[in-house]
Every structure is written in C-alpha cells, then in structure tokens.
Design a protein around this motif. Sequence first.
Motif, PDB file in Angstrom:
ATOM      1  N   GLY A  52      18.433 -19.531 -18.451  1.00 16.87           N
ATOM      2  CA  GLY A  52      17.099 -19.052 -18.819  1.00 16.87           C
ATOM      3  C   GLY A  52      16.314 -20.123 -19.539  1.00 16.87           C
ATOM      4  N   VAL A  53      16.332 -21.342 -19.007  1.00 19.97           N
ATOM      5  CA  VAL A  53      15.737 -22.486 -19.692  1.00 19.97           C
ATOM      6  C   VAL A  53      14.249 -22.253 -19.931  1.00 19.97           C
ATOM      7  CG1 VAL A  53      15.266 -24.956 -19.582  1.00 19.97           C
ATOM      8  CG2 VAL A  53      17.431 -24.073 -18.728  1.00 19.97           C
ATOM      9  N   ALA A  54      13.860 -22.185 -21.184  1.00 17.42           N
ATOM     10  CA  ALA A  54      12.487 -21.851 -21.552  1.00 17.42           C
ATOM     11  C   ALA A  54      11.729 -23.110 -21.925  1.00 17.42           C
ATOM     12  CB  ALA A  54      12.488 -20.856 -22.718  1.00 17.42           C
ATOM     13  N   ALA A  55      11.411 -23.954 -20.935  1.00 19.65           N
ATOM     14  CA  ALA A  55      10.650 -25.176 -21.196  1.00 19.65           C
ATOM     15  C   ALA A  55       9.151 -24.895 -21.271  1.00 19.65           C
ATOM     16  CB  ALA A  55      10.926 -26.213 -20.110  1.00 19.65           C
ATOM     17  N   PHE A  56       8.706 -23.830 -20.635  1.00 17.77           N
ATOM     18  CA  PHE A  56       7.320 -23.354 -20.668  1.00 17.77           C
ATOM     19  C   PHE A  56       6.298 -24.422 -20.296  1.00 17.77           C
ATOM     20  CE2 PHE A  56       8.914 -19.500 -22.277  1.00 17.77           C
ATOM     21  CZ  PHE A  56       7.940 -18.566 -21.983  1.00 17.77           C
ATOM     22  N   GLY A  57       6.527 -25.012 -19.127  1.00 12.11           N
ATOM     23  CA  GLY A  57       5.540 -25.920 -18.590  1.00 12.11           C
ATOM     24  C   GLY A  57       4.691 -25.266 -17.514  1.00 12.11           C
ATOM     25  N   ARG A  58       5.105 -24.093 -17.028  1.00 11.85           N
ATOM     26  CA  ARG A  58       4.401 -23.426 -15.937  1.00 11.85           C
ATOM     27  C   ARG A  58       3.156 -22.722 -16.479  1.00 11.85           C
ATOM     28  NH1 ARG A  58       7.894 -19.905 -14.814  1.00 11.85           N
ATOM     29  NH2 ARG A  58       6.785 -17.931 -14.750  1.00 11.85           N
ATOM     30  N   PRO A  59       1.973 -23.022 -15.937  1.00 13.03           N
ATOM     31  CA  PRO A  59       0.737 -22.451 -16.495  1.00 13.03           C
ATOM     32  C   PRO A  59       0.752 -20.923 -16.551  1.00 13.03           C
ATOM     33  CG  PRO A  59       0.212 -24.218 -14.971  1.00 13.03           C
ATOM     34  CD  PRO A  59       1.686 -23.986 -14.847  1.00 13.03           C
ATOM     35  N   GLY A  60       1.247 -20.276 -15.485  1.00 10.00           N
ATOM     36  CA  GLY A  60       1.245 -18.819 -15.470  1.00 10.00           C
ATOM     37  C   GLY A  60       2.081 -18.230 -16.585  1.00 10.00           C
ATOM     38  N   ALA A  61       3.249 -18.812 -16.847  1.00  8.69           N
ATOM     39  CA  ALA A  61       4.113 -18.311 -17.916  1.00  8.69           C
ATOM     40  C   ALA A  61       3.441 -18.475 -19.274  1.00  8.69           C
ATOM     41  CB  ALA A  61       5.450 -19.053 -17.881  1.00  8.69           C
ATOM     42  N   ARG A  62       2.790 -19.605 -19.484  1.00  7.89           N
ATOM     43  CA  ARG A  62       2.111 -19.837 -20.753  1.00  7.89           C
ATOM     44  C   ARG A  62       0.961 -18.844 -20.950  1.00  7.89           C
ATOM     45  NH1 ARG A  62       3.248 -24.542 -23.277  1.00  7.89           N
ATOM     46  NH2 ARG A  62       1.236 -24.513 -24.340  1.00  7.89           N
ATOM     47  N   MET A  63       0.202 -18.585 -19.876  1.00 11.44           N
ATOM     48  CA  MET A  63      -0.932 -17.669 -19.999  1.00 11.44           C
ATOM     49  C   MET A  63      -0.467 -16.246 -20.289  1.00 11.44           C
ATOM     50  SD  MET A  63      -3.700 -18.990 -17.169  1.00 11.44           S
ATOM     51  CE  MET A  63      -5.030 -18.024 -17.885  1.00 11.44           C
ATOM     52  N   LEU A  64       0.633 -15.832 -19.676  1.00 11.82           N
ATOM     53  CA  LEU A  64       1.146 -14.487 -19.944  1.00 11.82           C
ATOM     54  C   LEU A  64       1.659 -14.365 -21.368  1.00 11.82           C
ATOM     55  CD1 LEU A  64       2.964 -13.707 -16.573  1.00 11.82           C
ATOM     56  CD2 LEU A  64       0.875 -12.643 -17.449  1.00 11.82           C
ATOM     57  N   LEU A  65       2.272 -15.436 -21.878  1.00 14.27           N
ATOM     58  CA  LEU A  65       2.721 -15.417 -23.268  1.00 14.27           C
ATOM     59  C   LEU A  65       1.520 -15.334 -24.207  1.00 14.27           C
ATOM     60  CD1 LEU A  65       5.307 -15.519 -24.922  1.00 14.27           C
ATOM     61  CD2 LEU A  65       5.098 -18.008 -24.996  1.00 14.27           C
ATOM     62  N   GLU A  66       0.472 -16.082 -23.913  1.00 15.63           N
ATOM     63  CA  GLU A  66      -0.750 -16.006 -24.711  1.00 15.63           C
ATOM     64  C   GLU A  66      -1.368 -14.612 -24.635  1.00 15.63           C
ATOM     65  OE1 GLU A  66      -2.078 -20.697 -24.087  1.00 15.63           O
ATOM     66  OE2 GLU A  66      -2.898 -19.103 -22.820  1.00 15.63           O
ATOM     67  N   GLU A  67      -1.295 -14.008 -23.453  1.00 14.31           N
ATOM     68  CA  GLU A  67      -1.848 -12.657 -23.270  1.00 14.31           C
ATOM     69  C   GLU A  67      -1.104 -11.649 -24.150  1.00 14.31           C
ATOM     70  OE1 GLU A  67      -4.889 -10.518 -21.031  1.00 14.31           O
ATOM     71  OE2 GLU A  67      -4.466 -12.613 -21.489  1.00 14.31           O
ATOM     72  N   SER A  68       0.222 -11.803 -24.254  1.00 19.63           N
ATOM     73  CA  SER A  68       0.995 -10.884 -25.101  1.00 19.63           C
ATOM     74  C   SER A  68       0.600 -11.041 -26.565  1.00 19.63           C
ATOM     75  CB  SER A  68       2.493 -11.132 -24.915  1.00 19.63           C
ATOM     76  OG  SER A  68       2.906 -12.354 -25.528  1.00 19.63           O
ATOM     77  N   LEU A  69       0.328 -12.264 -27.002  1.00 20.80           N
ATOM     78  CA  LEU A  69      -0.098 -12.480 -28.384  1.00 20.80           C
ATOM     79  C   LEU A  69      -1.472 -11.866 -28.628  1.00 20.80           C
ATOM     80  CD1 LEU A  69       1.058 -16.174 -28.973  1.00 20.80           C
ATOM     81  CD2 LEU A  69       2.130 -14.069 -29.795  1.00 20.80           C
ATOM     82  N   GLN A  70      -2.362 -11.960 -27.632  1.00 14.95           N
ATOM     83  CA  GLN A  70      -3.690 -11.348 -27.783  1.00 14.95           C
ATOM     84  C   GLN A  70      -3.582  -9.832 -27.882  1.00 14.95           C
ATOM     85  OE1 GLN A  70      -6.895 -12.519 -25.272  1.00 14.95           O
ATOM     86  NE2 GLN A  70      -6.562 -14.717 -25.532  1.00 14.95           N
ATOM     87  N   ALA A  71      -2.682  -9.246 -27.086  1.00 15.00           N
ATOM     88  CA  ALA A  71      -2.494  -7.789 -27.150  1.00 15.00           C
ATOM     89  C   ALA A  71      -2.024  -7.368 -28.537  1.00 15.00           C
ATOM     90  CB  ALA A  71      -1.488  -7.346 -26.087  1.00 15.00           C
ATOM     91  N   LEU A  72      -1.121  -8.155 -29.132  1.00 15.84           N
ATOM     92  CA  LEU A  72      -0.664  -7.842 -30.494  1.00 15.84           C
ATOM     93  C   LEU A  72      -1.801  -7.967 -31.499  1.00 15.84           C
ATOM     94  CD1 LEU A  72       2.882  -9.495 -30.806  1.00 15.84           C
ATOM     95  CD2 LEU A  72       2.316  -7.061 -30.730  1.00 15.84           C
ATOM     96  N   GLU A  73      -2.615  -9.005 -31.334  1.00 21.14           N
ATOM     97  CA  GLU A  73      -3.735  -9.205 -32.258  1.00 21.14           C
ATOM     98  C   GLU A  73      -4.694  -8.019 -32.223  1.00 21.14           C
ATOM     99  OE1 GLU A  73      -4.531 -11.480 -34.562  1.00 21.14           O
ATOM    100  OE2 GLU A  73      -2.529 -12.340 -34.247  1.00 21.14           O
ATOM    101  N   HIS A  74      -4.844  -7.410 -31.040  1.00 20.85           N
ATOM    102  CA  HIS A  74      -5.757  -6.266 -30.896  1.00 20.85           C
ATOM    103  C   HIS A  74      -5.052  -4.932 -31.146  1.00 20.85           C
ATOM    104  CE1 HIS A  74      -8.038  -9.361 -28.540  1.00 20.85           C
ATOM    105  NE2 HIS A  74      -9.029  -8.810 -29.214  1.00 20.85           N
ATOM    106  N   GLY A  75      -3.783  -4.972 -31.526  1.00 21.50           N
ATOM    107  CA  GLY A  75      -3.042  -3.739 -31.795  1.00 21.50           C
ATOM    108  C   GLY A  75      -2.729  -2.915 -30.566  1.00 21.50           C
ATOM    109  N   ASP A  76      -2.778  -3.533 -29.388  1.00 23.60           N
ATOM    110  CA  ASP A  76      -2.507  -2.824 -28.137  1.00 23.60           C
ATOM    111  C   ASP A  76      -1.018  -2.951 -27.817  1.00 23.60           C
ATOM    112  OD1 ASP A  76      -2.475  -1.655 -25.672  1.00 23.60           O
ATOM    113  OD2 ASP A  76      -4.022  -2.917 -24.778  1.00 23.60           O
ATOM    114  N   PHE A  77      -0.192  -2.154 -28.508  1.00 22.13           N
ATOM    115  CA  PHE A  77       1.254  -2.281 -28.390  1.00 22.13           C
ATOM    116  C   PHE A  77       1.772  -1.812 -27.041  1.00 22.13           C
ATOM    117  CE2 PHE A  77       0.467  -1.907 -32.983  1.00 22.13           C
ATOM    118  CZ  PHE A  77       1.020  -3.109 -33.386  1.00 22.13           C
ATOM    119  N   SER A  78       1.064  -0.890 -26.401  1.00 18.55           N
ATOM    120  CA  SER A  78       1.478  -0.411 -25.083  1.00 18.55           C
ATOM    121  C   SER A  78       1.385  -1.532 -24.052  1.00 18.55           C
ATOM    122  CB  SER A  78       0.627   0.778 -24.663  1.00 18.55           C
ATOM    123  OG  SER A  78       0.968   1.197 -23.350  1.00 18.55           O
ATOM    124  N   SER A  79       0.222  -2.211 -24.014  1.00 17.84           N
ATOM    125  CA  SER A  79       0.049  -3.320 -23.071  1.00 17.84           C
ATOM    126  C   SER A  79       0.997  -4.463 -23.397  1.00 17.84           C
ATOM    127  CB  SER A  79      -1.399  -3.824 -23.113  1.00 17.84           C
ATOM    128  OG  SER A  79      -2.276  -2.839 -22.628  1.00 17.84           O
TER     129      SER A  79
END
Length: 429
Positions: free
Chosen positions: A137-164
């Motif tokens: 499960g090597v997590a080098a995180f160079g793939r743009p899509g993976a990075r954007m989804l990780l950023e999206e999860s952080l934005q959901a937390l910032e907005h309190g959207d725990f379901s999303s």
Amino acid sequence: MRYQTNYNPTQLNSSYQTLMIGQWRLHYLAYSRASHDPRPPVLFIGGAFQTFRSFSHEVSELLVDHPVILLDLPSQGSNLQLAGELDLEDLADLIAGFISELNLPAVMPVGLSYGSALAALFACRHPNKCQRLLLSGVAAFGRPGARMLLEESLQALEHGDFSSFAQGVVNGLINPLRTQQTGISPTFQKVMLRQLQRLSNSEIQRYKQNSQRLLDFHGFDSHPQCPTLILAGEYDHFTQPWEHAHFAAACANAEFAIIQGADHLAQIERRPSCNQLYLPFLQSIPLPMQCPGATRVQPSELLQLERRQELRTLPLHHQVCLHQVDGHSWPAQLLEVGFFGGVLRCDDIQNLPARGWQLDIQALGPLGILFIHQSTEGAAFIFTHCEAQASQALAHYLQCTEQNRRALTYAHERHAPSPAKSTGANPNL
C-alpha cells in the motif's frame, strides 16, 4: 533491548511500553523467545489508524524465527499525541532515534499504507539501520487524482460534512466495484463508515495532520538500497499496482508481486498469499517462482503495467450538464465514462475551476466530480463518490451501458451478411 517472552495476542489490545525522544512519545511492544536477542527484529509500522492488534497473526508467525517489535509514532495507531509540526521525514528520523535509544541492530521494517511511506523514508535516510524492507500500500501520493481526493476529504471535514467525508474515505480505501472478488463484506464497510462518522475531535485532528503530511510530501529524492519486497493488491485503486511497480523499479534491489483478489490492505485480506512471499523474504531465502494467489512481476516489466484499472465506455447519454456550486451551469459532451472518472468537453473548459462541480447525466442524479486535467481538447475528471446512493446509481448505469453495448454488438453481428465461402473460382463471374 529487553524483549517480552510471554507473547499472547490479548496483550495487543491495551498494553504498550513508552519511550520518550525529546517531547515525542513513542509506543511499542517487543517480543522474542529470548529476553536478550541479538538478531535483527521485524519492525511493524502500520497505517495511521491501525492498532497493534491488527498484527496478531503476523506476530505469532514471525516469532518462530525473529524478534518482533510493534511501533506507534505520534498520531499513529493508538498513540494519541498530536504532532502537527512533524513532517514525514521527521517521523522517519524518530524511527532511527527509537533504534538508537534501545541499542537495536539494523531492523527489518514492515510498512503498510501510511506506514509504508514512513518505513521507506526511514530506509532511505538511515540505510545503516535498515537490513531489509517490506512495503504494501505504498503511499507516495504523486498521483493527481489521489491528492485531490485527499484534499476533498479535508475540505469536507472543514465544513463539518462528516457523511461526505466518511463515504469518500471508505470508497477511497475499498474498491466498491470489486468487493465480490476481495470478500470485503457490506457489514465491514458499514462499521468502517460508522467509525469515520463518529471520529472524536482528537481523531479528526490526527486525520488532518496525517493527511497534510502526505500532501506536503514532494516525493522521494532517493529510494531504498537494501533488499526490498513490495506487495500490491490487484484491485487497490487507492495506491495502485502500477505505482507500486514504479517505486520498485526505482529501488536498488526490489522484488514486486501483485496479490490476487486483494484491495488496499493486501497483507490482511490475503494472508496466505502474502505469507508465502514475506516469510522467506525476511529470512533471506529466495522467493518461490510460482506463488498461488500472487503474480510476481519481473524487473523488465515493472514500468509496463497498465495504469487504468477500470473499463471506460461510451456513455448512453452524451449530452450532459455541469453545475457549479455558485449556481452557474454549462452544457457539455461526455466522451467516455467509468466508475472512477471519465472525459468530457465543453466550451472554455480549460479555464474553468477544477473543484466545486456536479455532473448531471440523464437518468442519474448529480454526481460530484473534480477536474484533474484540462485542455482545449477536453477535461479528464474523477468522481468524488461522497454520496452512497449516487455511487450505486452510477454503477447500475454503467452496468446497463455495458449490457446495451453487448446487445447492439450481438444484433449487428447476427444481421451482418455472412462472408462468402471461397471456392477458388473467380468472384467476378
């Protein structure tokens, strides 16, 4: 180092020893058959939320031939100490400090998921302290899509959207199209979803810090020089097999295998298939050429693995609509689509923002998307999969699309004129 000699799996649930390195607290358990054991220990560094009990099977198996140490760094596993100021390199250096403080010989780290990045960095930065290295499960995180989804999860937390947030993380770690093959049950997915929806404030801070470390990591300047074994789940779309293969190709002495029928946590999901590889590897025994449940990839093939895991198809409905969060809409043409993403085209698409979009396909509800590449020719996008019903509807739509395509192909072939049989005569007569 003084090892415990009375290993029992129940001890992994709550007990641990503590080592302070400066202000940082490290939790660990160390076992062997002898209290003083000079042999190189196997050092487990798990995922961000994996606890010691995740490795109960591995500890039992490995103690036959090795000392075993389980380590939780700050913000990892059951170690609740927050450490937002530490980056991945700092944590890798803490591993080296742990080894020095306890006067250990060179270790054999086993790094899984988030822990794989830490273990690999440790091996690069402190080669004299690392004898052999196993990663999954090597997590080098160079793939743009993976990075954007990780950023999206952080934005959901910032907005309190725990379901999303929770739905997006589950669909990221578990390939929802392959649960039949991987055997990941709906019950397990529901439990995981519920746990993510109920994270405490401290756990949310840990997730944010660990995620931000991965996003801040700019890649490996060097790669491990020691003997290295890398295992990838066949259906892992979070850290994909081709990414593992590229990492293996950059190592000085790496072997790589794909574990069939596994997802992101291959070593837990397919233990027998993994055991036949990592047990001999840790004993410096040549790996078997034929491995049931695993496919060994030769060095010459490492950079040739297919990058796209999913089937992309022509959609049933090409005319779609893009909706922005500010209320604006754009007509668009959907060129191809799959469960994880697709390609579309619309006017001035190269100048549109990458985030904040919903894609409206006829017969489907709105689907959250992110643009990962935009040009005058069109835009490649990924689905955020933050809403369970929308994801299920998309999977059903794609299934119907494929069935329709097959039916049309069959009808065309059935009604096409049969080719004339050759008789050797002049066809013009």
